[in-house]
Design a protein around this motif. Sequence first.
Motif, PDB file in Angstrom:
ATOM      1  N   LEU A   1       0.853  -1.179   0.000  1.00 37.95           N
ATOM      2  CA  LEU A   1       0.000   0.000   0.000  1.00 37.95           C
ATOM      3  C   LEU A   1       0.895   1.237   0.000  1.00 37.95           C
ATOM      4  O   LEU A   1       1.664   1.460   0.931  1.00 37.95           O
ATOM      5  CB  LEU A   1      -0.904  -0.010   1.233  1.00 37.95           C
ATOM      6  CG  LEU A   1      -2.001   1.055   1.321  1.00 37.95           C
ATOM      7  CD1 LEU A   1      -2.972   0.923   0.156  1.00 37.95           C
ATOM      8  CD2 LEU A   1      -2.740   0.937   2.647  1.00 37.95           C
ATOM      9  N   ALA A   2       0.799   2.033  -1.065  1.00 36.49           N
ATOM     10  CA  ALA A   2       1.660   3.206  -1.231  1.00 36.49           C
ATOM     11  C   ALA A   2       0.823   4.468  -1.322  1.00 36.49           C
ATOM     12  O   ALA A   2      -0.270   4.470  -1.890  1.00 36.49           O
ATOM     13  CB  ALA A   2       2.506   3.064  -2.503  1.00 36.49           C
ATOM     14  N   ALA A   3       1.349   5.553  -0.749  1.00 33.03           N
ATOM     15  CA  ALA A   3       0.643   6.829  -0.784  1.00 33.03           C
ATOM     16  C   ALA A   3       1.633   7.973  -0.870  1.00 33.03           C
ATOM     17  O   ALA A   3       2.817   7.833  -0.545  1.00 33.03           O
ATOM     18  CB  ALA A   3      -0.233   6.992   0.451  1.00 33.03           C
ATOM     19  N   LEU A   4       1.123   9.124  -1.323  1.00 29.11           N
ATOM     20  CA  LEU A   4       1.913  10.351  -1.383  1.00 29.11           C
ATOM     21  C   LEU A   4       1.779  11.107  -0.065  1.00 29.11           C
ATOM     22  O   LEU A   4       0.666  11.319   0.415  1.00 29.11           O
ATOM     23  CB  LEU A   4       1.437  11.233  -2.536  1.00 29.11           C
ATOM     24  CG  LEU A   4       1.768  10.749  -3.946  1.00 29.11           C
ATOM     25  CD1 LEU A   4       0.961  11.524  -4.965  1.00 29.11           C
ATOM     26  CD2 LEU A   4       3.249  10.909  -4.236  1.00 29.11           C
ATOM     27  N   LEU A   5       2.902  11.527   0.484  1.00 29.88           N
ATOM     28  CA  LEU A   5       2.916  12.294   1.726  1.00 29.88           C
ATOM     29  C   LEU A   5       3.498  13.676   1.462  1.00 29.88           C
ATOM     30  O   LEU A   5       4.467  13.814   0.713  1.00 29.88           O
ATOM     31  CB  LEU A   5       3.756  11.578   2.791  1.00 29.88           C
ATOM     32  CG  LEU A   5       3.350  10.135   3.116  1.00 29.88           C
ATOM     33  CD1 LEU A   5       4.275   9.569   4.184  1.00 29.88           C
ATOM     34  CD2 LEU A   5       1.901  10.059   3.578  1.00 29.88           C
ATOM     35  N   PRO A   6       2.918  14.719   2.064  1.00 31.12           N
ATOM     36  CA  PRO A   6       3.414  16.082   1.830  1.00 31.12           C
ATOM     37  C   PRO A   6       4.801  16.288   2.429  1.00 31.12           C
ATOM     38  O   PRO A   6       5.140  15.697   3.457  1.00 31.12           O
ATOM     39  CB  PRO A   6       2.370  16.957   2.535  1.00 31.12           C
ATOM     40  CG  PRO A   6       1.809  16.069   3.603  1.00 31.12           C
ATOM     41  CD  PRO A   6       1.796  14.690   3.020  1.00 31.12           C
ATOM     42  N   THR A   7       5.611  17.126   1.780  1.00 34.10           N
ATOM     43  CA  THR A   7       6.957  17.427   2.262  1.00 34.10           C
ATOM     44  C   THR A   7       7.248  18.915   2.118  1.00 34.10           C
ATOM     45  O   THR A   7       6.477  19.667   1.519  1.00 34.10           O
ATOM     46  CB  THR A   7       8.028  16.650   1.468  1.00 34.10           C
ATOM     47  OG1 THR A   7       8.168  17.224   0.155  1.00 34.10           O
ATOM     48  CG2 THR A   7       7.668  15.185   1.342  1.00 34.10           C
TER      49      THR A   7
ATOM     50  N   MET B   1       5.495   6.714   0.131  1.00 30.61           N
ATOM     51  CA  MET B   1       5.861   5.806   1.216  1.00 30.61           C
ATOM     52  C   MET B   1       5.089   4.514   1.084  1.00 30.61           C
ATOM     53  O   MET B   1       3.892   4.515   0.816  1.00 30.61           O
ATOM     54  CB  MET B   1       5.583   6.456   2.572  1.00 30.61           C
ATOM     55  CG  MET B   1       6.115   5.664   3.760  1.00 30.61           C
ATOM     56  SD  MET B   1       6.072   6.680   5.263  1.00 30.61           S
ATOM     57  CE  MET B   1       6.486   5.443   6.488  1.00 30.61           C
ATOM     58  N   LEU B   2       5.759   3.398   1.266  1.00 29.08           N
ATOM     59  CA  LEU B   2       5.164   2.084   1.224  1.00 29.08           C
ATOM     60  C   LEU B   2       6.035   1.118   2.036  1.00 29.08           C
ATOM     61  O   LEU B   2       7.235   1.365   2.149  1.00 29.08           O
ATOM     62  CB  LEU B   2       5.002   1.584  -0.216  1.00 29.08           C
ATOM     63  CG  LEU B   2       6.242   1.182  -1.041  1.00 29.08           C
ATOM     64  CD1 LEU B   2       5.832   0.437  -2.278  1.00 29.08           C
ATOM     65  CD2 LEU B   2       7.160   2.305  -1.393  1.00 29.08           C
ATOM     66  N   ASP B   3       5.447   0.181   2.693  1.00 28.63           N
ATOM     67  CA  ASP B   3       4.069  -0.235   2.765  1.00 28.63           C
ATOM     68  C   ASP B   3       3.396   0.494   3.928  1.00 28.63           C
ATOM     69  O   ASP B   3       4.024   0.715   4.955  1.00 28.63           O
ATOM     70  CB  ASP B   3       4.037  -1.744   2.921  1.00 28.63           C
ATOM     71  CG  ASP B   3       2.674  -2.344   3.063  1.00 28.63           C
ATOM     72  OD1 ASP B   3       1.704  -1.742   2.610  1.00 28.63           O
ATOM     73  OD2 ASP B   3       2.574  -3.429   3.657  1.00 28.63           O
ATOM     74  N   LEU B   4       2.133   0.818   3.798  1.00 29.72           N
ATOM     75  CA  LEU B   4       1.417   1.562   4.829  1.00 29.72           C
ATOM     76  C   LEU B   4       0.373   0.719   5.545  1.00 29.72           C
ATOM     77  O   LEU B   4      -0.511   1.271   6.181  1.00 29.72           O
ATOM     78  CB  LEU B   4       0.767   2.799   4.211  1.00 29.72           C
ATOM     79  CG  LEU B   4       1.742   3.841   3.674  1.00 29.72           C
ATOM     80  CD1 LEU B   4       0.982   4.993   3.042  1.00 29.72           C
ATOM     81  CD2 LEU B   4       2.660   4.346   4.768  1.00 29.72           C
ATOM     82  N   GLY B   5       0.497  -0.589   5.451  1.00 27.90           N
ATOM     83  CA  GLY B   5      -0.426  -1.416   6.218  1.00 27.90           C
ATOM     84  C   GLY B   5      -0.860  -2.719   5.593  1.00 27.90           C
ATOM     85  O   GLY B   5      -1.611  -3.474   6.213  1.00 27.90           O
TER      86      GLY B   5
ATOM     87  N   ASN C   1      -6.122  16.408   0.656  1.00 32.06           N
ATOM     88  CA  ASN C   1      -5.338  16.843  -0.499  1.00 32.06           C
ATOM     89  C   ASN C   1      -4.310  15.809  -0.934  1.00 32.06           C
ATOM     90  O   ASN C   1      -3.668  15.973  -1.982  1.00 32.06           O
ATOM     91  CB  ASN C   1      -4.635  18.165  -0.181  1.00 32.06           C
ATOM     92  CG  ASN C   1      -5.618  19.299   0.025  1.00 32.06           C
ATOM     93  OD1 ASN C   1      -6.631  19.380  -0.650  1.00 32.06           O
ATOM     94  ND2 ASN C   1      -5.331  20.185   0.982  1.00 32.06           N
ATOM     95  N   HIS C   2      -4.129  14.779  -0.121  1.00 34.71           N
ATOM     96  CA  HIS C   2      -3.160  13.726  -0.454  1.00 34.71           C
ATOM     97  C   HIS C   2      -3.823  12.356  -0.380  1.00 34.71           C
ATOM     98  O   HIS C   2      -3.143  11.346  -0.219  1.00 34.71           O
ATOM     99  CB  HIS C   2      -1.967  13.791   0.501  1.00 34.71           C
ATOM    100  CG  HIS C   2      -1.270  15.112   0.516  1.00 34.71           C
ATOM    101  ND1 HIS C   2      -0.278  15.437  -0.386  1.00 34.71           N
ATOM    102  CD2 HIS C   2      -1.445  16.208   1.298  1.00 34.71           C
ATOM    103  CE1 HIS C   2       0.143  16.667  -0.148  1.00 34.71           C
ATOM    104  NE2 HIS C   2      -0.556  17.157   0.863  1.00 34.71           N
ATOM    105  N   ASN C   3      -5.142  12.323  -0.492  1.00 36.26           N
ATOM    106  CA  ASN C   3      -5.876  11.069  -0.337  1.00 36.26           C
ATOM    107  C   ASN C   3      -5.720  10.177  -1.565  1.00 36.26           C
ATOM    108  O   ASN C   3      -5.660  10.655  -2.703  1.00 36.26           O
ATOM    109  CB  ASN C   3      -7.364  11.372  -0.118  1.00 36.26           C
ATOM    110  CG  ASN C   3      -8.148  10.136   0.228  1.00 36.26           C
ATOM    111  OD1 ASN C   3      -7.742   9.330   1.052  1.00 36.26           O
ATOM    112  ND2 ASN C   3      -9.293   9.969  -0.410  1.00 36.26           N
ATOM    113  N   GLY C   4      -5.677   8.884  -1.303  1.00 34.31           N
ATOM    114  CA  GLY C   4      -5.605   7.925  -2.391  1.00 34.31           C
ATOM    115  C   GLY C   4      -4.347   7.086  -2.334  1.00 34.31           C
ATOM    116  O   GLY C   4      -3.312   7.449  -2.892  1.00 34.31           O
TER     117      GLY C   4
END
Length: 352
Positions: A127-133, A141-145, A284-287
């Motif tokens: 599970l990968a997602a975009l995180l704000p920086t 970032m992956l894996d998220l769960g 704004n970073h969902n998905g």
Amino acid sequence: MPRIAVDAMGGDEGVRVMVEGAAIARRRHDKFNFLLVGDRPKIEAALESHPGLTGASEILHCEDVVAGDEKPSRAIRRAKTTSMGLAVNAVKRGEAGAAVSAGNTGALMAMSKLALRTMPGIDRPALAALLPTLGDNDTIMLDLGANRECDARNLVQFAIMGAAYARIVNGTERPRTRLLNIGTEETKGTEQLQDAAAQLKAATGLAMEFEGFTEADKINRGQCDVIVTDGFSGNVALKAMEGAARFVTDLLRNAFSSSFRSKVGFLVSRPATELLRHHLDPNNHNGAVFLGLNGVVVKSHGSASAKGVANAVEVAARLLEEDITDRIKTELGELGEERLRHASGGRDAIVK
């Protein structure tokens, strides 16, 4: 037209938010159609407020819903009767190019893996997602769960998939990739982390810049493009960041409402606080996407607003446009089994 299957019954607020999110996404990506899976009367009622989506959608009636606390093993047995299961199966049958759900994460992972299977060369999806920086690009970032425990082989595969995802969403030719650890020294961390680092460092054919380890307090600094970890650590880190964001937001709200002078100060600093609020808003970073499957499945946060759902649908649309599945398969194929064996010190540790 390409079609995206939306589990309209998933999430905290269900049909209204899911349909409104799809409508927002449709206005931004008008070359996509939708398969809305769920209770037909409820979906039709929600569509009355979104005529632009009505003509681009088909409804697949289903009243059965996967509960938020339902065990994945039970949800799998009901895959053919639930809105989540039917959305995923639409991808399997080729009736949709991607599926989006805000429902039970564990159930969605189990259903997706069973229906779509992992692509050749990948043992487990992540599970990968975009995180704000603070940098120019978000961090993937992956894996998220999806996987509580991972060995070195899994972490290396996650790095390959994460780098491919980064090249699509951020346009980075050679994404800077690091493993999440308790320190940056080569001697820190578990045996699995050290073994994965050794393999990634030795693999000269990877389309990434492997830069060793990073710590949790550096996740949002923008110093790397891809952060790789196991699902347990990744989920804890993600929840901690979300909690910290809510803490900062609430702290500012309380501070600015504490006195008349504070309220005046809020009006003066409102442009800056609005920028901060926008940056910290998880919608704004969902998905998050399940990488490594023979198909595209995107997980929306259960509490996402319509704007958040729209962002999740847009993630699915972009991955379909860029053909993420074939791109990962191609990269794995180009590496070659012999090269990967050599990179892992002679052990068949990365690709079967």
